[in-house]
Structure formats: C-alpha cells, structure tokens
Design a protein around this motif. Structure first.
Motif, PDB file in Angstrom:
ATOM      1  N   LEU A   1       0.862  -1.170   0.000  1.00 58.37           N
ATOM      2  CA  LEU A   1       0.000   0.000   0.000  1.00 58.37           C
ATOM      3  C   LEU A   1       0.901   1.223   0.000  1.00 58.37           C
ATOM      4  O   LEU A   1       1.852   1.304   0.784  1.00 58.37           O
ATOM      5  CB  LEU A   1      -0.905   0.026   1.233  1.00 58.37           C
ATOM      6  CG  LEU A   1      -2.205  -0.766   1.153  1.00 58.37           C
ATOM      7  CD1 LEU A   1      -2.928  -0.699   2.491  1.00 58.37           C
ATOM      8  CD2 LEU A   1      -3.102  -0.230   0.059  1.00 58.37           C
TER       9      LEU A   1
ATOM     10  N   LEU B   1       0.777   5.467  -0.022  1.00 64.46           N
ATOM     11  CA  LEU B   1      -0.078   6.631   0.136  1.00 64.46           C
ATOM     12  C   LEU B   1       0.765   7.892   0.110  1.00 64.46           C
ATOM     13  O   LEU B   1       1.718   8.031   0.886  1.00 64.46           O
ATOM     14  CB  LEU B   1      -0.863   6.557   1.458  1.00 64.46           C
ATOM     15  CG  LEU B   1      -1.812   5.363   1.588  1.00 64.46           C
ATOM     16  CD1 LEU B   1      -1.164   4.291   2.448  1.00 64.46           C
ATOM     17  CD2 LEU B   1      -3.119   5.788   2.194  1.00 64.46           C
TER      18      LEU B   1
ATOM     19  N   SER C   1       0.724  11.706   1.001  1.00 70.02           N
ATOM     20  CA  SER C   1      -0.086  12.483   1.937  1.00 70.02           C
ATOM     21  C   SER C   1       0.263  13.955   1.930  1.00 70.02           C
ATOM     22  O   SER C   1       1.399  14.350   1.663  1.00 70.02           O
ATOM     23  CB  SER C   1       0.103  11.949   3.365  1.00 70.02           C
ATOM     24  OG  SER C   1      -0.385  10.641   3.484  1.00 70.02           O
TER      25      SER C   1
ATOM     26  N   THR D   1      -9.342   3.365   3.604  1.00 70.48           N
ATOM     27  CA  THR D   1      -8.307   3.980   4.434  1.00 70.48           C
ATOM     28  C   THR D   1      -8.970   4.710   5.595  1.00 70.48           C
ATOM     29  O   THR D   1      -9.901   5.491   5.390  1.00 70.48           O
ATOM     30  CB  THR D   1      -7.464   4.969   3.613  1.00 70.48           C
ATOM     31  OG1 THR D   1      -6.726   4.243   2.623  1.00 70.48           O
ATOM     32  CG2 THR D   1      -6.486   5.729   4.497  1.00 70.48           C
TER      33      THR D   1
ATOM     34  N   GLU E   1      -8.553   7.470   8.397  1.00 67.73           N
ATOM     35  CA  GLU E   1      -7.706   8.632   8.644  1.00 67.73           C
ATOM     36  C   GLU E   1      -8.167   9.302   9.930  1.00 67.73           C
ATOM     37  O   GLU E   1      -9.314   9.742  10.044  1.00 67.73           O
ATOM     38  CB  GLU E   1      -7.778   9.598   7.467  1.00 67.73           C
ATOM     39  CG  GLU E   1      -6.665  10.638   7.457  1.00 67.73           C
ATOM     40  CD  GLU E   1      -6.464  11.246   6.081  1.00 67.73           C
ATOM     41  OE1 GLU E   1      -5.632  12.161   5.972  1.00 67.73           O
ATOM     42  OE2 GLU E   1      -7.120  10.800   5.124  1.00 67.73           O
TER      43      GLU E   1
ATOM     44  N   THR F   1       1.849   5.740  10.346  1.00 70.19           N
ATOM     45  CA  THR F   1       1.120   4.818   9.485  1.00 70.19           C
ATOM     46  C   THR F   1       1.030   3.438  10.109  1.00 70.19           C
ATOM     47  O   THR F   1       2.037   2.853  10.514  1.00 70.19           O
ATOM     48  CB  THR F   1       1.817   4.698   8.118  1.00 70.19           C
ATOM     49  OG1 THR F   1       2.032   6.008   7.577  1.00 70.19           O
ATOM     50  CG2 THR F   1       0.974   3.894   7.148  1.00 70.19           C
TER      51      THR F   1
ATOM     52  N   TRP G   1      -1.909  -0.220   9.770  1.00 75.10           N
ATOM     53  CA  TRP G   1      -2.836  -0.799   8.801  1.00 75.10           C
ATOM     54  C   TRP G   1      -3.737  -1.791   9.495  1.00 75.10           C
ATOM     55  O   TRP G   1      -3.495  -2.185  10.636  1.00 75.10           O
ATOM     56  CB  TRP G   1      -2.105  -1.411   7.617  1.00 75.10           C
ATOM     57  CG  TRP G   1      -1.247  -2.618   7.896  1.00 75.10           C
ATOM     58  CD1 TRP G   1      -0.198  -2.703   8.768  1.00 75.10           C
ATOM     59  CD2 TRP G   1      -1.351  -3.907   7.276  1.00 75.10           C
ATOM     60  NE1 TRP G   1       0.360  -3.959   8.734  1.00 75.10           N
ATOM     61  CE2 TRP G   1      -0.327  -4.719   7.830  1.00 75.10           C
ATOM     62  CE3 TRP G   1      -2.182  -4.455   6.319  1.00 75.10           C
ATOM     63  CZ2 TRP G   1      -0.137  -6.048   7.447  1.00 75.10           C
ATOM     64  CZ3 TRP G   1      -1.992  -5.775   5.933  1.00 75.10           C
ATOM     65  CH2 TRP G   1      -0.976  -6.554   6.500  1.00 75.10           C
TER      66      TRP G   1
ATOM     67  N   GLY H   1      -6.383  -2.638   4.646  1.00 79.50           N
ATOM     68  CA  GLY H   1      -6.376  -1.226   4.295  1.00 79.50           C
ATOM     69  C   GLY H   1      -5.454  -0.457   5.220  1.00 79.50           C
ATOM     70  O   GLY H   1      -4.889  -1.020   6.167  1.00 79.50           O
ATOM     71  N   ALA H   2      -5.309   0.823   4.978  1.00 77.43           N
ATOM     72  CA  ALA H   2      -4.357   1.661   5.710  1.00 77.43           C
ATOM     73  C   ALA H   2      -5.032   2.391   6.870  1.00 77.43           C
ATOM     74  O   ALA H   2      -6.228   2.666   6.839  1.00 77.43           O
ATOM     75  CB  ALA H   2      -3.728   2.678   4.768  1.00 77.43           C
TER      76      ALA H   2
ATOM     77  N   ILE I   1      -4.073   5.951   8.744  1.00 73.86           N
ATOM     78  CA  ILE I   1      -3.211   7.131   8.783  1.00 73.86           C
ATOM     79  C   ILE I   1      -3.521   7.893  10.067  1.00 73.86           C
ATOM     80  O   ILE I   1      -4.660   8.296  10.303  1.00 73.86           O
ATOM     81  CB  ILE I   1      -3.456   8.036   7.575  1.00 73.86           C
ATOM     82  CG1 ILE I   1      -3.088   7.296   6.282  1.00 73.86           C
ATOM     83  CG2 ILE I   1      -2.646   9.324   7.688  1.00 73.86           C
ATOM     84  CD1 ILE I   1      -3.392   8.085   5.029  1.00 73.86           C
TER      85      ILE I   1
ATOM     86  N   ASN J   1      -0.925  -0.635  -4.376  1.00 74.38           N
ATOM     87  CA  ASN J   1      -2.303  -0.152  -4.266  1.00 74.38           C
ATOM     88  C   ASN J   1      -3.272  -1.013  -5.080  1.00 74.38           C
ATOM     89  O   ASN J   1      -4.179  -0.523  -5.742  1.00 74.38           O
ATOM     90  CB  ASN J   1      -2.410   1.306  -4.674  1.00 74.38           C
ATOM     91  CG  ASN J   1      -1.772   2.231  -3.659  1.00 74.38           C
ATOM     92  OD1 ASN J   1      -1.177   1.778  -2.684  1.00 74.38           O
ATOM     93  ND2 ASN J   1      -1.883   3.521  -3.863  1.00 74.38           N
TER      94      ASN J   1
END
Length: 519
Positions: free
Chosen positions: A18, A20, A22, A64, A66, A129, A131, A145-146, A148, A192
């Motif tokens: 993954l 990302l 940012s 994701t 966040e 980060t 997951w 998925g992530a 953040i 991704n």
C-alpha cells in the motif's frame, strides 16, 4: 512466519504494497469515527482473470481510516462472506481494549457468516502509518487497508514540510494444511492493488502518481504481503525515512527500503529530478536458500506534471541481498530519547523455525507432502501452536474456562544446540500445544529472538500484538550474551511493532508489560 517449499502447483496472484502520498494537514479536535465494514465477495479482475474475492465494502484494497492521535474508532463489521472473519488493527496498542484486537480465537471468536461485531478502540500516543487486515486464515490476502494517524491538533510533524491470488487464498491454505506441504508462490505483487506494467493485462490499470517539480511528498509504504519481504525504490529519487510503525525516527536517507510483512515506513521524497516519468518498483527479498519465491516486479509510475516520456526503471537489489536489507534495518534510531527498561524481570530466549512432523502410520500420502512423507510445521521453542476451536484464549483467561490453554510455554529452548548450524534431524519435530507465557502487569521483559536452521533458514517477521518494543540489536549466527550484550543500543533504539529477524541470526527486543489481557 513464512512457509517455504511446495510439491504442488497452484495459480496464485498478488503480494501487495500500500502506497499513500499524503499532505501535511491536520484533522480537527479528537473525536469518534464511526465506520461500517461489510465483508463480502466482490468480482475483481487482475492478470486477465476475474475472481470473487473477499473484500471490505467492495473495495480492494479496503477503506483507508484517517484519524488524529487521541481519536476513537468504532468499526461495525458485518460478515456477508462465506468464511469466518476477524479484523486486526495492526500496531494499534489497544490499551485496555484487548477485546478489539482481532486475532481469531486469541482475543475473540470469529465473526460467523451472517454475523456482526463492533470494534471500539482509541489511538493513544501513536502517529504515522499503521494498517488493518483480516486475521482469519488467509483472508488478509485481499481484506486490508491503511490507517493514517495525524498528530493531535496544535502539533505538527517533526520534519519539514500485499497480494492477489488467481486461486482462492482460503482454498490455497486449506490445501496446504491438508497436504502438509507449504503454500506455493504468488503470481504477482501489487502497488495499491494493481500489479503494474510488467504483468499481463495490467498496463492500463497501472497506478499513476502525479507530482509537481520541487514539491516534497510524504509517502506511506505498507507491506501488506502474506509472507514476502519486499525491496522498494523510486527511480532516480532519494527517500528520507522519517517514521516506521507509527513512531518517528531520526531521519536518514536511502535509495532502497526493505519491509517485512506487516511493517510500515514513512518517507519524504523531493521531486528534484528532470521532468519525466519514473517507475516506483518493488520485488522480493528472498532469504531462504533454495526456496521458490515470486521473482516478479510490481510497478507504479510517478509522473512530473506534463511529462509524457517512457518511465525510467530503477535498479533493485538482488533477491538475496541480505547486506542491503541489513544496512536498512540497522539504520533506525528513535527521534526522541526513549525510556528503555534497564532492569529486567523476564529474560526470554525464543527460537523459531520451520520444522517437520512425521505422519502417523497409515496416513494417506496425499496428506504428507513435505519432504520424505512429512508435514511442515512452524514452531517457537520447539512448540507448534494449536489454535483453539470453540473459545478464544482471552475469553478463557477472563472467564476462567479450563482446558483451552496451558501456561507452560518455555522461557528458553528445551534443548540447547547450534541454532544456525547443521541442526540434527532429531530436533526437527516440535511438540504441539496451546501454550502461553504469563507476565505480571508492569513486568520489564527482554526477548532474545533466535532464528534457526531447522530444515531451512530465512528472515522471519515477528509482530507483537498490543505492544511496541525497542529493538536493541540484531546480528547473525547464535546470540552470545557474553559478547553480543555489549552491542545493545540503550540510548536511541527504534520503537517498532514488527521486527525482521535476520536469516540465520538474532534480534533482541525490550518492552514493559503494561497492557493487561494481551496474549
């Protein structure tokens, strides 16, 4: 622990990263985030084939999350798939919320098809980060998925501004369990969720990342692979490492990252090269001698604004380049002065490796497909873990249910031997059991993790649920307390939740047992 060697062939697909990019913005005040996760079968097409893959909310990779440090997450999970499932929030400390950690039959029973479960936990003292992924069988091949985690409002960053299977992965691991052979290799890696230009039927879906000349991007890299360590690089660009596993580190610059499964790394990259298109690339670091592995390369493309040229491909380390992997993993230092336990209450020595079990008489040959009619089995201190089937370990502990586990996991190997040398075949077969090692709250713990050459040696990713730990040192060969203790870094060791145990080597970690209920 990675399992290697296979006597049967399946068509697999993708180990995934993954990635990302940012911004440096911060979110609002600490708050509660509610999310609905629907685990379901979704048609996903990769490598010219369409499969009903298990996903969350129909997305691959999944949503994701966040948040800010201090926020609370409430995740309502509904299982509409045909398999049991749990979700693990990889690296989240789960202070006093062990029931939300997610490993199947360890902290909870699985969510049955048609059932639901709500996870509630607070992010506390973590930034960077992490997951999330399924923690039942091999569902995390596509269910991940992530996460953040931004700093709390009013605080800033302390620096200037994965796997696809052409076969059903559950069928793959079930077949490996039935035969006793190891699962075979994947067909591709992804960035991704997409394999990239170098795979069949994949070019048009290759991930494109636009950048502007002169800008600096924060790139969050997550190794979401089931088994494989991965090298990662961007053509002609330097990467400045600033964080790992949701902890800040003293910045250092490198051309290549190496991440074990479950590890995350945050890097800064300045778009300071000639306007053009540059490949982002990853491929295997394969340390097990003679073991088959997926030797393909996954790519994405970083594009400077208005660039149309052919992408530049970066050089990548050799698949077995342990020197490059070691140079990277030993470069990490904590950014701020850590509080490292100096007095130790529990000094554990844990060996790990891949052994074999002799099959009982009259067992069908198709169920014993490891070498010489045996079955592969991983172990720690000569114990191969047996998963409970009706009650989770945490529930059994909390409710005093007998017969689920025993508390006699050994603090050291039952037999001392040359762990990384030629290991006698008499030591290849472990015992089986559901064993735990109990700690008192507040205990200061040191664990020497020792790799072995039982059957074959390899780099092992070791993750401790509910804790971060300080990595004091790592090295090759057998750990020697008389000479290797002097190598301990007690000044600024990195704080991680996953360590890559060197092939034919050792690592030493320390932590305080301040999270009650974790197993």
């Amino acid at each position: 622990m990675e399992r290697v060697f296979s006597n049967t062939r399946y068509t697999f697909s993708l180990l995934s990263l993954l990635l990302l990019f940012s911004s440096f913005s911060s979110l609002a005040n600490a708050k509660t985030h509610n999310h609905d996760f629907v685990v379901q079968a979704t048609k996903v097409k990769r490598l010219c084939e369409t499969h009903n893959s298990i996903t969350v909310n129909g997305q691959f990779p999944g949503p994701t999350l966040e948040v800010n440090d201090g926020d609370t997450l409430v995740i309502h999970v509904t299982n509409k798939a045909r398999y049991n499932v749990t979700i693990h929030w990889h690296g989240v400390r789960q202070l006093t919320t062990a029931w939300a950690d997610g490993p199947e039959f360890i902290t909870q029973c699985p969510i049955r098809p048609g059932g639901s479960y709500t996870y509630r936990f607070t992010i506390s003292g973590q930034q960077g980060t992490l997951w999330w992924h399924a923690h039942s069988s091999w569902l995390r091949a596509t269910v991940y998925g992530a996460i953040i985690i931004h700093p709390q409002q009013g605080y800033s960053y302390p620096f200037p501004k994965c796997e696809w299977w052409d076969a059903n992965p559950i069928d793959v691991i079930r077949e490996a369990t039935r035969t006793g052979a190891a699962p075979n290799i994947s067909d591709a890696y992804t960035i991704n969720g997409q394999p990239g230009d170098l795979y069949k039927c994949s070019s048009k879906d290759t991930v494109k990342v636009p950048v502007n000349p002169g800008e600096t991007s924060l790139i969050r890299v997550i190794n979401a692979a089931l088994n494989q360590q991965l090298f990662f690089t961007i053509a002609n660009h330097k990467l400045t490492v600033v964080g790992a596993d949701a902890s800040y580190v003293k910045p250092f610059t490198t051309k290549v990252l190496m991440l074990g499964p479950g590890q995350t790394t945050d890097v800064l990259m300045k778009a300071d090269q000639t306007t053009g298109r540059y490949y982002i690339a990853a491929r295997a670091y394969a340390s097990a001698q003679g073991a088959p592995f997926d030797n393909t390369t996954t790519t994405a493309i970083m594009e400077y604004k208005s660039a149309t040229s052919k992408p530049i491909m970066p050089p990548l380390p050799a698949y077995n380049d342990t020197a490059t992997a070691t140079a990277f993993t030993t470069s990490f230092r904590s950014l701020r002065k850590p509080i490292v336990p100096t007095e130790i209450d529990h000094n554990l020595f844990i060996t790990m490796g891949l052994g074999i079990n002799q099959c009982p008489p009259k067992t069908r040959a198709r169920n014993c497909q490891a070498p010489n009619g045996t079955r592969f089995t991983a172990s720690m201190n000569n114990v191969s873990f047996v998963l409970p089937s009706n009650v989770s370990i945490l529930q059994a502990h909390h409710q005093g249910i007998p017969g689920v586990f025993t508390t006699d996991f050994p603090a050291k190997p039952p037999v001392t031997f040359d762990y990384t040398g030629n290991v006698s075949r008499s030591l290849w077969q472990p015992t089986r059991g559901t064993k735990v090692y109990k700690l008192k709250y507040g205990s200061r713990v040191q664990i020497v993790l020792q790799g072995t050459n039982i059957f074959t040696a390899e780099n092992h990713p070791i993750h401790l649920h509910g804790y971060d730990f300080y990595i004091l040192a790592e090295g090759f060969g057998n750990f020697n307390p008389k000479t290797d203790t002097a190598k301990f870094n007690l000044v600024d060791p990195p704080l991680r939740n996953t360590v890559s145990l060197p092939v034919k080597g050792w690592a030493v970690v320390r932590f305080v047992a301040d999270n009650p209920g974790k197993q």
